[in-house]
Design a protein around this motif. Structure first.
Motif, PDB file in Angstrom:
ATOM      1  N   UNK A 189       0.836  -1.213   0.000  1.00  0.00           N
ATOM      2  CA  UNK A 189       0.000   0.000   0.000  1.00  0.00           C
ATOM      3  C   UNK A 189       0.862   1.251   0.000  1.00  0.00           C
ATOM      4  N   UNK A 190       1.949   1.230   0.790  1.00  0.00           N
ATOM      5  CA  UNK A 190       2.810   2.423   0.864  1.00  0.00           C
ATOM      6  C   UNK A 190       3.421   2.722  -0.497  1.00  0.00           C
ATOM      7  N   UNK A 191       4.012   1.709  -1.144  1.00  0.00           N
ATOM      8  CA  UNK A 191       4.732   2.039  -2.387  1.00  0.00           C
ATOM      9  C   UNK A 191       3.782   2.342  -3.544  1.00  0.00           C
ATOM     10  N   UNK A 192       2.647   1.674  -3.587  1.00  0.00           N
ATOM     11  CA  UNK A 192       1.695   2.006  -4.664  1.00  0.00           C
ATOM     12  C   UNK A 192       1.154   3.419  -4.425  1.00  0.00           C
ATOM     13  N   UNK A 239       2.722   5.839  -2.800  1.00  0.00           N
ATOM     14  CA  UNK A 239       3.820   6.763  -3.117  1.00  0.00           C
ATOM     15  C   UNK A 239       3.944   6.983  -4.616  1.00  0.00           C
ATOM     16  N   UNK A 240       3.778   5.906  -5.363  1.00  0.00           N
ATOM     17  CA  UNK A 240       3.909   5.996  -6.823  1.00  0.00           C
ATOM     18  C   UNK A 240       2.858   6.950  -7.384  1.00  0.00           C
ATOM     19  N   UNK A 241       1.588   6.800  -6.944  1.00  0.00           N
ATOM     20  CA  UNK A 241       0.537   7.717  -7.433  1.00  0.00           C
ATOM     21  C   UNK A 241       0.764   9.139  -6.937  1.00  0.00           C
ATOM     22  N   UNK A 242       1.211   9.267  -5.676  1.00  0.00           N
ATOM     23  CA  UNK A 242       1.508  10.598  -5.126  1.00  0.00           C
ATOM     24  C   UNK A 242       2.563  11.265  -6.024  1.00  0.00           C
ATOM     25  N   UNK A 243       3.573  10.476  -6.396  1.00  0.00           N
ATOM     26  CA  UNK A 243       4.667  11.027  -7.198  1.00  0.00           C
ATOM     27  C   UNK A 243       4.195  11.467  -8.583  1.00  0.00           C
ATOM     28  N   UNK A 301       2.511   9.578 -17.638  1.00  0.00           N
ATOM     29  CA  UNK A 301       1.734   8.434 -17.167  1.00  0.00           C
ATOM     30  C   UNK A 301       2.634   7.246 -16.846  1.00  0.00           C
ATOM     31  N   UNK A 302       2.419   6.633 -15.704  1.00  0.00           N
ATOM     32  CA  UNK A 302       3.154   5.413 -15.320  1.00  0.00           C
ATOM     33  C   UNK A 302       2.136   4.433 -14.773  1.00  0.00           C
ATOM     34  N   UNK A 303       2.424   3.135 -14.934  1.00  0.00           N
ATOM     35  CA  UNK A 303       1.526   2.105 -14.415  1.00  0.00           C
ATOM     36  C   UNK A 303       2.034   1.642 -13.050  1.00  0.00           C
ATOM     37  N   UNK A 304       1.462   2.195 -11.992  1.00  0.00           N
ATOM     38  CA  UNK A 304       1.990   1.957 -10.643  1.00  0.00           C
ATOM     39  C   UNK A 304       1.832   0.502 -10.199  1.00  0.00           C
ATOM     40  N   UNK A 355      16.047  -4.620 -12.869  1.00  0.00           N
ATOM     41  CA  UNK A 355      16.117  -3.973 -14.190  1.00  0.00           C
ATOM     42  C   UNK A 355      14.736  -3.583 -14.726  1.00  0.00           C
ATOM     43  N   UNK A 356      13.778  -4.512 -14.668  1.00  0.00           N
ATOM     44  CA  UNK A 356      12.440  -4.203 -15.191  1.00  0.00           C
ATOM     45  C   UNK A 356      11.794  -3.079 -14.366  1.00  0.00           C
ATOM     46  N   UNK A 357      11.935  -3.156 -13.051  1.00  0.00           N
ATOM     47  CA  UNK A 357      11.413  -2.092 -12.179  1.00  0.00           C
ATOM     48  C   UNK A 357      11.956  -0.731 -12.612  1.00  0.00           C
ATOM     49  N   UNK A 358      13.272  -0.670 -12.841  1.00  0.00           N
ATOM     50  CA  UNK A 358      13.904   0.597 -13.237  1.00  0.00           C
ATOM     51  C   UNK A 358      13.395   1.038 -14.609  1.00  0.00           C
ATOM     52  N   UNK A 359      13.326   0.105 -15.550  1.00  0.00           N
ATOM     53  CA  UNK A 359      12.869   0.476 -16.888  1.00  0.00           C
ATOM     54  C   UNK A 359      11.462   1.066 -16.865  1.00  0.00           C
ATOM     55  N   UNK A 360      10.600   0.512 -16.022  1.00  0.00           N
ATOM     56  CA  UNK A 360       9.214   0.988 -15.955  1.00  0.00           C
ATOM     57  C   UNK A 360       9.090   2.326 -15.219  1.00  0.00           C
TER      58      UNK A 360
END
Ligand code: ENP
Length: 266
Positions: free
Chosen positions: A13-16, A18-22, A32-35, A60-65
């Motif tokens: 919950x925290x990181x998802x 944070x991703x939308x907050x960001x 647009x990013x897919x959190x 690597x995939x995390x960074x690429x996205x």
């Protein structure tokens, strides 16, 4: 079973969040990013694996996205002053430290690890870097540091702590080992080093001495234009918020002004 703290409760919950907050509030310029997809890529780097066998390339995939542009002249590298850097950078408004990028923002202040032969996170304990360096958190920051350095350009800023025991420029350290070697020389116009002492701390290291001299020499040998400033004023002003009465925090013009008394009306 490990010596380190376990996974932060409610990590997903925290990181998802944070991703939308960001992407919506902190830095909508990233687009647009897919959190949920970013969370899956993050989790898949370490879940169901030996927690001592996670490598930077597993992210690597995390960074690429999650990768986005880092504005020129905004990069801020540092050692030994996490909270100061967080406030000085101002969530990317003043500078964009690694923790102010989407991929760094994701992990800042958190802890996480998985377990072999289980899809559960380990909320009890996680390996420390002393127990094994190829742990989920260490490898995450190594990958994030490498990526951040590769994408930094223009004037590069480095904020070091002149009161740090052992010196302002630690070796080994993320800056020494993962960031300097990954800077792209042709994109960098200058490296500005700021060595700032804690207000009530000792003056252990300064420009031109000890470990800072070593850093300056290393960067000059690599061909960079290097400038170094001790107790850079902007950072001092921020530190002084908490120590207004310390002699180091006296504004040069404030003493006469305070003594002058009220302005007369004639
Ligand atoms: P420390 O030991 O002062 O602080 C570690 C804390 O900072 C942890 O809460 C960590 O989050 C968070 N953090 C934020 N950015 C980084 C980071 N970038 N990084 C490791 N931790 C980070 O920091 P270090 O270990 O000396 O690292 C400083 C490095 O960060 C410098 O090289 C600087 O240029 C870089 P968590 O998730 O572990 O709780 C890279 C490595 O930006």
């Amino acid at each position: 079973k490990w010596k380190g703290e376990g996974t932060t409760q409610n990590l997903e919950s925290i990181v998802i969040g944070r991703c939308y907050d960001y992407i919506r509030i902190v830095n909508p310029a990233v687009g647009e990013k897919n959190c949920s997809e970013i969370w899956e890529a993050f989790k898949n780097a370490f879940i169901n694996k030996d927690p001592c066998n996670i490598l930077p390339k597993d992210y690597e995939l995390f960074i690429n996205l999650s990768l986005h542009t880092i504005p020129p002249n905004k990069s801020l590298f540092w050692e030994n002053n996490h909270l100061l850097v967080n406030s000085f950078a101002g969530r990317g408004q003043r500078y964009m430290s690694l923790a102010d990028t989407l991929f760094g923002f994701f992990g800042d202040f958190l802890n996480w690890c998985g377990q072999a032969n289980s899809i559960e996170l380990d909320y009890e304990s996680c390996p420390t870097t002393e127990e094994c360096e190829n742990n989920a958190v260490e490898s995450f920051w190594r990958m994030a540091s490498i990526t951040y350095a590769q994408h930094s350009s223009g004037v590069i800023h480095v904020l070091l702590n002149g009161s740090a025991v052992g010196g302002a420029y630690p070796e080994p350290g993320f800056f020494a080992d993962y960031e300097i070697p990954n800077l792209q020389k042709d994109k960098i116009s200058q490296i500005a080093i700021w060595v700032v002492d804690d207000i009530e701390g000792p003056d252990i290291d300064s420009c031109g001495t000890h470990t800072v001299e070593k850093l300056e020499n290393r960067l000059k040998t690599l061909g960079y234009d290097v400038i170094c400033t001790d107790n850079y004023k902007s950072v001092m002003f921020l530190l002084c918020v908490d120590y207004p009465d310390d002699p180091k925090c006296t504004l040069s013009s404030s003493a006469p002004a305070a003594q002058r008394g009220p302005i007369s009306s004639d």
